[in-house]
Motif scaffolding. Structure first.
Motif, short mmCIF file in Angstrom:
data_model
loop_
_atom_site.label_atom_id
_atom_site.label_comp_id
_atom_site.label_asym_id
_atom_site.label_seq_id
_atom_site.Cartn_x
_atom_site.Cartn_y
_atom_site.Cartn_z
N ALA A 46 -14.04 -14.67 -8.96
CA ALA A 46 -13.36 -13.86 -9.98
C ALA A 46 -12.44 -14.76 -10.82
CB ALA A 46 -12.56 -12.74 -9.31
N GLY A 47 -11.76 -15.68 -10.14
CA GLY A 47 -10.93 -16.66 -10.86
C GLY A 47 -11.77 -17.54 -11.75
N VAL A 48 -12.93 -17.93 -11.23
CA VAL A 48 -13.86 -18.75 -12.00
C VAL A 48 -14.29 -18.00 -13.27
CG1 VAL A 48 -16.24 -19.61 -11.97
CG2 VAL A 48 -14.73 -20.12 -10.07
N PHE A 49 -14.57 -16.70 -13.11
CA PHE A 49 -15.03 -15.90 -14.24
C PHE A 49 -13.97 -15.88 -15.35
CE2 PHE A 49 -15.63 -11.93 -16.56
CZ PHE A 49 -17.01 -11.93 -16.79
N VAL A 50 -12.72 -15.69 -14.94
CA VAL A 50 -11.63 -15.66 -15.93
C VAL A 50 -11.54 -17.02 -16.65
CG1 VAL A 50 -9.12 -15.50 -16.20
CG2 VAL A 50 -10.31 -13.93 -14.68
N ALA A 51 -11.60 -18.10 -15.86
CA ALA A 51 -11.47 -19.44 -16.46
C ALA A 51 -12.66 -19.78 -17.34
CB ALA A 51 -11.32 -20.48 -15.35
N ARG A 52 -13.85 -19.33 -16.95
CA ARG A 52 -15.05 -19.67 -17.72
C ARG A 52 -15.06 -19.02 -19.09
NH1 ARG A 52 -18.54 -22.77 -14.98
NH2 ARG A 52 -19.10 -22.31 -12.83
N TRP A 53 -14.28 -17.94 -19.23
CA TRP A 53 -14.16 -17.35 -20.56
C TRP A 53 -12.99 -17.93 -21.34
CZ3 TRP A 53 -16.96 -14.43 -23.77
CH2 TRP A 53 -18.18 -14.00 -23.27
N THR A 54 -11.92 -18.23 -20.62
CA THR A 54 -10.70 -18.67 -21.31
C THR A 54 -10.83 -20.09 -21.86
OG1 THR A 54 -9.58 -17.42 -19.61
CG2 THR A 54 -8.20 -18.67 -21.09
N VAL A 55 -11.35 -21.02 -21.05
CA VAL A 55 -11.40 -22.43 -21.48
C VAL A 55 -12.31 -22.60 -22.71
CG1 VAL A 55 -11.97 -24.79 -20.78
CG2 VAL A 55 -10.79 -23.27 -19.19
N PRO A 56 -13.55 -22.08 -22.69
CA PRO A 56 -14.39 -22.22 -23.89
C PRO A 56 -13.78 -21.57 -25.13
CG PRO A 56 -15.75 -21.60 -22.03
CD PRO A 56 -14.33 -21.48 -21.59
N VAL A 57 -13.16 -20.40 -24.94
CA VAL A 57 -12.55 -19.71 -26.09
C VAL A 57 -11.40 -20.55 -26.64
CG1 VAL A 57 -11.05 -17.75 -26.65
CG2 VAL A 57 -13.26 -17.36 -25.55
N ALA A 58 -10.62 -21.13 -25.73
CA ALA A 58 -9.48 -21.95 -26.19
C ALA A 58 -9.96 -23.21 -26.91
CB ALA A 58 -8.61 -22.34 -24.99
N LEU A 59 -11.04 -23.83 -26.41
CA LEU A 59 -11.48 -25.11 -26.98
C LEU A 59 -12.34 -24.94 -28.23
CD1 LEU A 59 -12.33 -27.19 -23.77
CD2 LEU A 59 -10.28 -27.31 -25.17
N LYS A 60 -13.22 -23.93 -28.23
CA LYS A 60 -14.17 -23.84 -29.35
C LYS A 60 -14.12 -22.51 -30.11
CE LYS A 60 -16.81 -26.91 -29.99
NZ LYS A 60 -16.58 -28.17 -30.75
N GLY A 61 -13.64 -21.45 -29.49
CA GLY A 61 -13.58 -20.16 -30.18
C GLY A 61 -14.82 -19.31 -29.93
N THR A 62 -14.65 -18.00 -30.04
CA THR A 62 -15.74 -17.07 -29.72
C THR A 62 -16.89 -17.16 -30.74
OG1 THR A 62 -14.41 -15.39 -30.80
CG2 THR A 62 -14.49 -15.33 -28.41
N ALA A 63 -16.55 -17.35 -32.02
CA ALA A 63 -17.60 -17.40 -33.04
C ALA A 63 -18.57 -18.55 -32.75
CB ALA A 63 -16.98 -17.58 -34.43
N TYR A 64 -18.00 -19.68 -32.35
CA TYR A 64 -18.82 -20.85 -32.02
C TYR A 64 -19.72 -20.56 -30.84
CZ TYR A 64 -20.04 -25.60 -30.59
OH TYR A 64 -20.74 -26.73 -30.23
#
Lengths: 418, 36
Positions: A46-64
């Protein structure tokens, strides 16, 4: 300023992956025994799931991320499949440890790097040129070193239903599944996908399968929910472990992208060395053990370092790079991708970023929600009764952060996290 | 489902490399069932 080569970058990523994958084990060590292994696994994922969405969004953004997935929709299936393979393998290791103990189970499932190396050779034309012997020898040395470390640091196994034969079967199958999981990884990267996009889908297969397995093996939905509620004081540590694991896995994915499975996976499997450092220096695991155990640890560590060194120096030859290109072109033909665009991504460029710049307001909301969740869990966290050497913990955390910063900067400067 | 989606689905399902991890996953689930 000279640009770092993609081989060097991939090697750095593999080594940084090892440090963070080992650090992920430290918070879980703080969890007091008494919870079901499925609940511990579910909490961490569950922690992994949260991080797997947060890190990519922070680095590249959802549109990307969505544009990348939209450009290669076939990889959604592969990413979910990879997540399922990971989850089943992880559950098998729980049973393997239960039946035969860590000292036997760990070396057996550690064959995953050799399985991955074989698939890399068979399916993706890796190791087709000069230098293959150094990679195979290095991977074998890393597996051998891991066996010695596991044997030296093992604890007694407990008798369990099913017996040793099933435990061995479970450990071998886990190694087979993890080694096979690298097929989707490599498939994604010879298609030019960004690792950050891949993991956002991977995690659905991972979380869904771990949840399903917990429900099936742990007495149904109500039972799992009740156990999750009971594990609330430990959940912060599990989430923290999951977060560290995601950073390690991301570096592992970048290593796979830039040096292939055959080199990247054995390098990230040197996490056993870091795990040993955490176990011995922070948790005092070797205290009271004899000279034989120390000799085994030293020999195993030297073997792993030698193996990693051999792989670090085994840069893919021109003929092997031509084989990689042929594998990439095969994917382009099958899935209708533009070879020039994919080749550009494999060179560490990021054509998609030029077209999909810009951020969305909800990205701040996603990051804020993740931080809020961690803070909420931290407020309910309880001190776990495990003896810890804080000096060595600080030293190891500092070294792990150095790996993160150095490798993160290299990735940013060379590829912009492509 | 658009024509492009169908074509992608066909390409995925006819990819010989897909069935290798699927078979390995099935073996893993089978061993898990035995462990239970």
């Amino acid at each position: 300023m000279t640009r770092v080569s993609l081989h060097t970058l991939g090697v750095f990523c593999g080594l940084a992956a090892a440090s963070w994958l080992a650090a992920a084990e430290a918070p879980t060590k703080l969890v007091t025994a008494g919870f079901s292994p499925f609940v511990i696994s579910l909490g961490m994922v569950a922690g992994v799931f949260v991080a797997r969405w947060t890190v990519p969004v922070a680095l590249k953004g959802t549109a990307y991320v969505f544009a990348d997935l939209g450009e290669k929709p076939h990889l959604v299936v592969w990413a979910v499949l990879a997540g399922m393979l990971w989850a089943v393998a992880n559950t098998l290791t729980v049973f393997a440890i239960r039946n035969v103990g860590l000292s036997i189970a760990f070396p057996l499932w550690n064959i995953n790097s050799l399985v991955g190396l074989f698939w890399g050779w068979l399916l993706f034309n890796e190791l087709r040129g000069a230098g293959w012997a150094r990679v195979v020898g290095g991977a074998a040395a890393i597996v051998g070193g891991a066996c010695l470390l596991a044997y030296a640091t093992s604890q007694k196994s407990s008798g369990a239903p099913g017996g040793a034969a099933l435990g061995i079967a479970a450990a071998l199958t886990a190694g087979l599944l993890w080694g096979t999981m690298y097929i989707p990884y490599r498939k994604a990267y010879i298609s030019g996908m960004n690792p950050l996009s891949f993991v956002t889908v991977f995690t659905f297969g991972e979380l869904g399968t771990v949840w399903a397995l917990a429900v099936v093996f742990d007495g149904g939905v109500q039972s799992v929910m009740a156990e999750l509620g009971g594990a609330r004081p430990a959940m912060f540590w599990l989430f923290l472990g999951g977060f560290c694991w995601v950073l390690g896995d991301l570096f592992q994915n970048y290593a796979t992208k830039y040096v292939g499975i055959a080199r990247g996976i054995p390098l990230s499997n040197t996490n056993q060395l870091w795990g040993l450092a955490w176990g011995v220096l922070v948790f005092g695991e070797l205290a009271g053990q004899g000279a034989m155990a120390h000799a085994l640890v030293l020999t195993g560590s030297l073997l792993m370092v030698a193996g990693a060194g051999a792989i670090c120096m085994a840069q893919a030859s021109e003929s092997e790079q031509a084989s990689w290109k042929a594998a990439m072109e095969r994917e382009c033909v099958r899935y209708g991708m533009e070879p020039a665009r994919v080749a550009s991504s494999l060179r560490g460029e990021d054509p998609l970023a030029l077209e999909r710049a810009g951020r969305r307001w909800w990205e701040v909301a996603i990051a804020a929600a993740a931080v809020a969740l961690f803070v909420w869990l931290a407020t309910g966290a309880k001190h776990q009764a495990v003896a810890v050497n804080f000096f060595w913990m600080a030293v190891l955390f500092a070294l792990t952060f150095v790996c993160l910063i150095v490798c993160g900067l290299l990735l940013w400067r060379r590829t912009r996290f492509s | 489902m658009s024509k492009k989606d169908l074509s992608t689905a066909r390409a995925v399902l006819t990819d010989p490399q897909l069935w290798l991890p699927v078979a390995v996953l099935a073996i893993g689930i089978g061993v898990l069932a035995l462990m239970k």
